[in-house]
Design an enzyme around this catalytic site. Structure first.
Site, short mmCIF file in Angstrom:
data_model
loop_
_atom_site.label_atom_id
_atom_site.label_comp_id
_atom_site.label_asym_id
_atom_site.label_seq_id
_atom_site.Cartn_x
_atom_site.Cartn_y
_atom_site.Cartn_z
CB SER A 8 -0.88 0.01 1.25
OG SER A 8 -1.35 1.32 1.48
CG HIS A 33 -3.92 -1.91 -1.03
ND1 HIS A 33 -5.00 -2.77 -1.17
CD2 HIS A 33 -4.27 -1.03 -0.07
CE1 HIS A 33 -5.95 -2.42 -0.31
NE2 HIS A 33 -5.54 -1.36 0.38
CG ASP A 35 -5.21 2.31 1.11
OD1 ASP A 35 -6.08 1.43 1.22
OD2 ASP A 35 -4.00 2.12 1.39
CG MET A 37 -8.58 7.04 2.51
SD MET A 37 -7.53 7.28 3.94
CE MET A 37 -6.76 5.66 4.03
CG HIS A 66 -9.19 -0.27 0.39
ND1 HIS A 66 -8.47 -0.39 1.57
CD2 HIS A 66 -10.50 -0.25 0.77
CE1 HIS A 66 -9.30 -0.43 2.60
NE2 HIS A 66 -10.53 -0.33 2.15
CG MET A 68 -11.32 3.01 2.80
SD MET A 68 -9.72 3.13 3.62
CE MET A 68 -8.65 2.99 2.20
CG MET A 136 -10.86 -2.76 6.44
SD MET A 136 -9.43 -2.33 5.43
CE MET A 136 -8.49 -1.28 6.53
CG ASP A 174 -5.66 -2.80 4.02
OD1 ASP A 174 -4.54 -2.45 4.41
OD2 ASP A 174 -6.42 -2.06 3.36
C1 DX5 Z 1 -5.84 1.85 5.95
C2 DX5 Z 1 -5.49 1.36 4.58
C3 DX5 Z 1 -4.34 0.47 4.49
C4 DX5 Z 1 -3.02 1.02 5.00
C5 DX5 Z 1 -2.28 -0.14 5.59
O1 DX5 Z 1 -7.10 2.41 5.93
O2 DX5 Z 1 -6.59 0.66 4.01
O3 DX5 Z 1 -4.17 -0.06 3.18
O4 DX5 Z 1 -2.23 1.65 4.03
O5 DX5 Z 1 -1.14 0.33 6.17
P1 DX5 Z 1 -0.26 -0.49 7.20
O6 DX5 Z 1 0.23 -1.72 6.50
O7 DX5 Z 1 0.81 0.47 7.54
O8 DX5 Z 1 -1.13 -0.85 8.37
ZN ZN Z 2 -6.26 -0.39 2.09
#
Ligand code: DX5
Ligand code: ZN
Length: 215
Positions: A8, A33, A35, A37, A66, A68, A136, A174
């Site tokens: 990620s 990956h 993210d 948001m 992903h 969010m 998650m 994740d």
């Molecule tokens: C959090 C994200 C993750 C995040 C994971 O909301 O969905 O993908 O980047 O990061 P680590 O591996 O640092 O927990």
């Molecule tokens: Zn994620």
């Protein structure tokens, strides 16, 4: 089946990303990956389509996006144009079955994601429409948090149900993945490990990615 790694980029230095993507590709990483948001579904804002489009130009890795975001069905078409795997949250306010179908109809692999507050049984009816389920193991929103062990039982339940329904489903986990938690997640049934901070904070990113893959 070998476990897949999906680093990620959330906590990456974006101005160094091009070079770091090459290291991840050389390490045999399986996907990337991303993210997204919106500051509404989660209390953080990350990046969106223009950034993903730029990343896509510079990597051969399949993009595992992903979402969010609130009511993700509004943006499925646009994100399908830049994703290989597209996931959204069960809790985000869209019609789950329709959104999963739309992802597949737009040529992407579908992924349904659950927050720590959601029990796996709630999504059992949707599994035939999913190519992947993302569990998650932290509250979504930020990288670098501690792995929640409750995720392990959820992975086990989903793996058992996928077998019961004779589905070949990828199970992704994740949040808080490192050398200690990765083997636990794989033992519980995870087939795809997302790792953010653990990889991007490493001095030798290639070595770190190879290490998790070999666990
Ligand atoms: C959090 C994200 C993750 C995040 C994971 O909301 O969905 O993908 O980047 O990061 P680590 O591996 O640092 O927990
Ligand atoms: Zn994620």
């Amino acid at each position: 089946m070998a476990v897949k790694i999906s680093p990620s980029v959330l906590t990456a230095d974006f101005l160094e990303l091009k070079e770091n993507l090459k290291k991840l590709e050389a390490a045999g990483t399986d996907m990337l990956h991303l993210d997204v948001m919106d500051g509404i579904f989660v209390p953080n804002i990350s990046f969106g389509l223009p950034v993903i489009k730029s990343i896509k130009k510079h990597t051969s890795l399949p993009l595992d996006v992903h979402l969010m975001i609130d009511r993700p069905h509004r943006y499925i078409k646009q994100f399908c144009e830049v994703s290989d795997w597209l996931g959204f949250h069960y809790e985000a306010g869209s019609d789950v079955a329709e959104t999963l179908k739309e992802i597949r109809n737009n040529g992407c692999r579908s992924c349904l994601t659950i927050k720590p507050c959601t029990q796996p049984e709630e999504i059992f009816p949707f599994l035939p429409l999913c190519d992947m389920v993302l569990v998650m193991s932290v509250e979504p929103g930020f990288g670098g948090q501690k792995f929640m062990p409750e995720a392990l039982g959820k992975l086990e339940a989903l793996r058992a149900e996928a077998e019961r329904q004779s589905l070949s489903l990828e199970l992704e986990v994740d949040g808080g993945i490192n050398a200690e938690t990765a083997p636990l997640a794989v033992k519980a049934g995870a087939s795809v490990l997302v790792a953010g901070n653990y990889i991007f904070s490493a001095e030798d990113m290639k070595k770190r990615a190879e290490e998790i893959k070999s666990l």
